[in-house]
Design a protein around this motif. Structure first.
Motif, PDB file in Angstrom:
ATOM      1  N   PHE A 166       0.823  -1.202   0.000  1.00  0.00           N
ATOM      2  CA  PHE A 166       0.000   0.000   0.000  1.00  0.00           C
ATOM      3  C   PHE A 166       0.864   1.262   0.000  1.00  0.00           C
ATOM      4  CE2 PHE A 166       0.966  -0.949   4.383  1.00  0.00           C
ATOM      5  CZ  PHE A 166       1.165   0.278   4.980  1.00  0.00           C
ATOM      6  N   LYS A 167       0.295   2.342  -0.524  1.00  0.00           N
ATOM      7  CA  LYS A 167       0.943   3.648  -0.494  1.00  0.00           C
ATOM      8  C   LYS A 167       0.535   4.361   0.788  1.00  0.00           C
ATOM      9  CE  LYS A 167       1.042   8.091  -2.954  1.00  0.00           C
ATOM     10  NZ  LYS A 167       0.478   8.852  -4.098  1.00  0.00           N
ATOM     11  N   SER A 168       1.483   5.043   1.409  1.00  0.00           N
ATOM     12  CA  SER A 168       1.213   5.723   2.679  1.00  0.00           C
ATOM     13  C   SER A 168       1.618   7.181   2.611  1.00  0.00           C
ATOM     14  CB  SER A 168       1.977   5.026   3.815  1.00  0.00           C
ATOM     15  OG  SER A 168       1.860   5.744   5.024  1.00  0.00           O
ATOM     16  N   GLN A 169       0.759   8.060   3.132  1.00  0.00           N
ATOM     17  CA  GLN A 169       1.049   9.491   3.226  1.00  0.00           C
ATOM     18  C   GLN A 169       0.895   9.941   4.671  1.00  0.00           C
ATOM     19  OE1 GLN A 169      -1.997  10.699   0.336  1.00  0.00           O
ATOM     20  NE2 GLN A 169      -0.366  11.584  -0.906  1.00  0.00           N
ATOM     21  N   ALA A 170       1.924  10.562   5.218  1.00  0.00           N
ATOM     22  CA  ALA A 170       1.857  11.100   6.573  1.00  0.00           C
ATOM     23  C   ALA A 170       1.118  12.435   6.554  1.00  0.00           C
ATOM     24  CB  ALA A 170       3.261  11.287   7.137  1.00  0.00           C
ATOM     25  N   LEU A 171       0.126  12.589   7.422  1.00  0.00           N
ATOM     26  CA  LEU A 171      -0.662  13.827   7.527  1.00  0.00           C
ATOM     27  C   LEU A 171      -0.191  14.557   8.782  1.00  0.00           C
ATOM     28  CD1 LEU A 171      -4.131  12.200   6.719  1.00  0.00           C
ATOM     29  CD2 LEU A 171      -2.490  13.217   5.118  1.00  0.00           C
ATOM     30  N   LEU A 172       0.550  15.637   8.601  1.00  0.00           N
ATOM     31  CA  LEU A 172       1.294  16.239   9.696  1.00  0.00           C
ATOM     32  C   LEU A 172       0.485  17.150  10.611  1.00  0.00           C
ATOM     33  CD1 LEU A 172       4.669  17.116   7.891  1.00  0.00           C
ATOM     34  CD2 LEU A 172       4.050  15.033   9.135  1.00  0.00           C
ATOM     35  N   ASP A 173      -0.664  17.661  10.150  1.00  0.00           N
ATOM     36  CA  ASP A 173      -1.389  18.628  10.971  1.00  0.00           C
ATOM     37  C   ASP A 173      -2.881  18.562  10.674  1.00  0.00           C
ATOM     38  OD1 ASP A 173      -1.595  19.994   8.487  1.00  0.00           O
ATOM     39  OD2 ASP A 173       0.306  21.008   8.889  1.00  0.00           O
ATOM     40  N   GLU A 174      -3.639  19.437  11.348  1.00  0.00           N
ATOM     41  CA  GLU A 174      -5.098  19.448  11.189  1.00  0.00           C
ATOM     42  C   GLU A 174      -5.510  19.753   9.758  1.00  0.00           C
ATOM     43  OE1 GLU A 174      -6.382  22.353  14.009  1.00  0.00           O
ATOM     44  OE2 GLU A 174      -6.717  20.867  15.591  1.00  0.00           O
ATOM     45  N   ALA A 175      -4.795  20.657   9.129  1.00  0.00           N
ATOM     46  CA  ALA A 175      -5.133  21.034   7.754  1.00  0.00           C
ATOM     47  C   ALA A 175      -5.012  19.831   6.828  1.00  0.00           C
ATOM     48  CB  ALA A 175      -4.220  22.162   7.282  1.00  0.00           C
ATOM     49  N   ALA A 176      -3.909  19.084   6.949  1.00  0.00           N
ATOM     50  CA  ALA A 176      -3.711  17.909   6.105  1.00  0.00           C
ATOM     51  C   ALA A 176      -4.749  16.840   6.407  1.00  0.00           C
ATOM     52  CB  ALA A 176      -2.305  17.357   6.308  1.00  0.00           C
ATOM     53  N   LEU A 177      -5.074  16.659   7.686  1.00  0.00           N
ATOM     54  CA  LEU A 177      -6.044  15.630   8.074  1.00  0.00           C
ATOM     55  C   LEU A 177      -7.419  15.913   7.493  1.00  0.00           C
ATOM     56  CD1 LEU A 177      -7.053  13.207   9.733  1.00  0.00           C
ATOM     57  CD2 LEU A 177      -7.335  14.778  11.677  1.00  0.00           C
ATOM     58  N   ILE A 178      -7.932  17.130   7.711  1.00  0.00           N
ATOM     59  CA  ILE A 178      -9.289  17.432   7.263  1.00  0.00           C
ATOM     60  C   ILE A 178      -9.363  17.476   5.739  1.00  0.00           C
ATOM     61  CG2 ILE A 178      -9.306  19.965   7.138  1.00  0.00           C
ATOM     62  CD1 ILE A 178     -11.831  17.778   9.034  1.00  0.00           C
ATOM     63  N   ALA A 179      -8.285  17.916   5.090  1.00  0.00           N
ATOM     64  CA  ALA A 179      -8.250  17.933   3.631  1.00  0.00           C
ATOM     65  C   ALA A 179      -8.281  16.523   3.068  1.00  0.00           C
ATOM     66  CB  ALA A 179      -7.001  18.670   3.144  1.00  0.00           C
ATOM     67  N   CYS A 180      -7.502  15.640   3.670  1.00  0.00           N
ATOM     68  CA  CYS A 180      -7.445  14.257   3.190  1.00  0.00           C
ATOM     69  C   CYS A 180      -8.763  13.536   3.437  1.00  0.00           C
ATOM     70  CB  CYS A 180      -6.295  13.520   3.874  1.00  0.00           C
ATOM     71  SG  CYS A 180      -5.983  11.891   3.160  1.00  0.00           S
ATOM     72  N   MET A 181      -9.371  13.744   4.593  1.00  0.00           N
ATOM     73  CA  MET A 181     -10.657  13.112   4.891  1.00  0.00           C
ATOM     74  C   MET A 181     -11.719  13.523   3.878  1.00  0.00           C
ATOM     75  SD  MET A 181     -10.883  13.264   9.068  1.00  0.00           S
ATOM     76  CE  MET A 181     -12.571  12.663   9.036  1.00  0.00           C
ATOM     77  N   ALA A 182     -11.780  14.819   3.579  1.00  0.00           N
ATOM     78  CA  ALA A 182     -12.755  15.308   2.608  1.00  0.00           C
ATOM     79  C   ALA A 182     -12.470  14.735   1.226  1.00  0.00           C
ATOM     80  CB  ALA A 182     -12.752  16.834   2.570  1.00  0.00           C
ATOM     81  N   TYR A 183     -11.201  14.667   0.861  1.00  0.00           N
ATOM     82  CA  TYR A 183     -10.820  14.100  -0.435  1.00  0.00           C
ATOM     83  C   TYR A 183     -11.287  12.653  -0.533  1.00  0.00           C
ATOM     84  CZ  TYR A 183      -7.851  12.040  -4.027  1.00  0.00           C
ATOM     85  OH  TYR A 183      -7.394  11.348  -5.120  1.00  0.00           O
ATOM     86  N   VAL A 184     -11.070  11.878   0.531  1.00  0.00           N
ATOM     87  CA  VAL A 184     -11.465  10.467   0.532  1.00  0.00           C
ATOM     88  C   VAL A 184     -12.989  10.336   0.460  1.00  0.00           C
ATOM     89  CG1 VAL A 184     -11.542   8.374   1.946  1.00  0.00           C
ATOM     90  CG2 VAL A 184      -9.389   9.641   1.692  1.00  0.00           C
ATOM     91  N   ASP A 185     -13.711  11.099   1.278  1.00  0.00           N
ATOM     92  CA  ASP A 185     -15.167  10.991   1.304  1.00  0.00           C
ATOM     93  C   ASP A 185     -15.805  11.438  -0.012  1.00  0.00           C
ATOM     94  OD1 ASP A 185     -15.915   9.817   3.741  1.00  0.00           O
ATOM     95  OD2 ASP A 185     -15.532  11.666   4.842  1.00  0.00           O
TER      96      ASP A 185
END
Length: 322
Positions: A166-185
């Motif tokens: 699998f490919k893995s991306q580290a999400l370093l802060d709140e901005a990265a987390l919420i952006a990635c969650m929205a992208y996935v959803d």
């Protein structure tokens, strides 16, 4: 040159990671095979059920997920403290739900008396299991391998089902987390297999909406706990309603292809994490293609590079989340 997985996952830098697994064969993981006409849609349920089952066993929380036709997205949170708080018996019981364990661990769970020297060996084994139960690689392995076996059995064939590790991306802060969650959803919406975010099947957003109608949050997913405060519980430090509003507004822009038609900068979440309207639209539509294995705001990337001198954060990520 790719970096070893051990260097990509660093809990001292962040407990949040975006993982992607892709199917290798022409016969898709899910959906309908256009050549044979055979439907594999039921396999999406396999993935979702297995994912949520593992979340109850590992010290790893699922923040977001989307099961697509030939790949899966998951946003994970490693709860290291949770794993450290487990007793030896709890660690072994959890491991036995996934694997047979050893003769010693089986005797221990049956309540058989073990000599002191044997108990010391058992403790070492339990510590190995504890580390594995908070290891993303083991989590993804226990997710993908049973699905591959089921699919191979159903297809009456052998061989590799997944593209590779699998490919893995580290999400370093709140901005990265919420952006990635929205992208996935929003993945099903972007792929034109759903009309609205809440009707996207086999996604975390669909599950959260269903529970919200009962004034609940799904126990299998990491909860939204509201704004940061003292003595707050483990969870995503945003209001659930704010997240729903953000995904809905973003989904309208993505579907209508009218960037700038809705002022997303009015969202409380975007104001809090400091993402501009223009940057948010870019993130929501191109997160995976524009991001390396490290994602975060400029300050987070600089801090990460200081603690990981061999890492080279992608400069495009810096501009996206600056």
């Amino acid at each position: 040159m790719s970096r070893p997985r051990s260097q990509q996952v660093s809990l001292s830098d962040t407990p949040y990671y975006h993982c992607i697994s892709r199917c290798v064969r022409r016969a898709f993981l899910c959906g309908e095979d256009v050549v044979t006409g055979k439907s594999f849609e039921h396999r999406r349920g396999w993935i979702e059920n297995r994912l949520l089952f593992l979340a109850q066993i590992f010290a790893i929380d699922v923040c977001a997920y989307a099961v697509m036709s030939n790949h899966i997205h998951v946003v994970l949170h490693v709860n290291e403290q949770d794993a450290k708080d487990w007793t030896t018996r709890e660690v072994i019981e959890r491991w036995h739900k996934l694997h047979k364990g050893t003769l010693l661990t089986q005797k221990y769970i049956r309540g058989e008396e073990l000599p002191k020297a044997v108990m010391e060996m058992l403790e070492v084994t339990a510590e190995t299991y504890r580390q594995r139960l908070m290891d993303i690689s083991w989590f993804m392995r226990d997710l993908s391998e049973p699905i591959a076996r089921q699919a191979n059995f159903e297809d009456n064939c052998t061989g590799r089902f997944w593209e590779g590790r699998f490919k893995s991306q580290a999400l370093l802060d709140e901005a990265a987390l919420i952006a990635c969650m929205a992208y996935v959803d929003l993945n099903p919406l972007r792929a034109n297999i759903a009309d609205t975010p809440e009707t996207s099947q086999f996604t975390s957003l669909k599950k959260r909406v269903k529970s919200a109608k009962r004034a609940e949050q799904p126990k299998e997913l990491m909860p939204f706990i509201g704004n940061e405060r003292e003595n707050q519980p483990i969870g995503i430090a945003f209001k659930l309603k704010d997240y729903f509003d953000l995904v809905d507004l973003t989904g309208r822009v993505v579907r209508e292809d009218k960037r700038g038609s809705i002022d997303l900068s009015l969202s409380p979440i975007l104001q809090r994490v400091g993402i501009s309207h223009e940057n948010w639209i870019t993130i929501a539509t191109q997160f995976e293609s524009n991001s390396s294995s490290i994602v975060g705001a400029e300050a987070s990337l600089k801090e990460y590079s200081h603690s990981n001198p061999k890492a080279r954060p992608n400069r495009r990520c810096t501009r996206l989340l600056a």
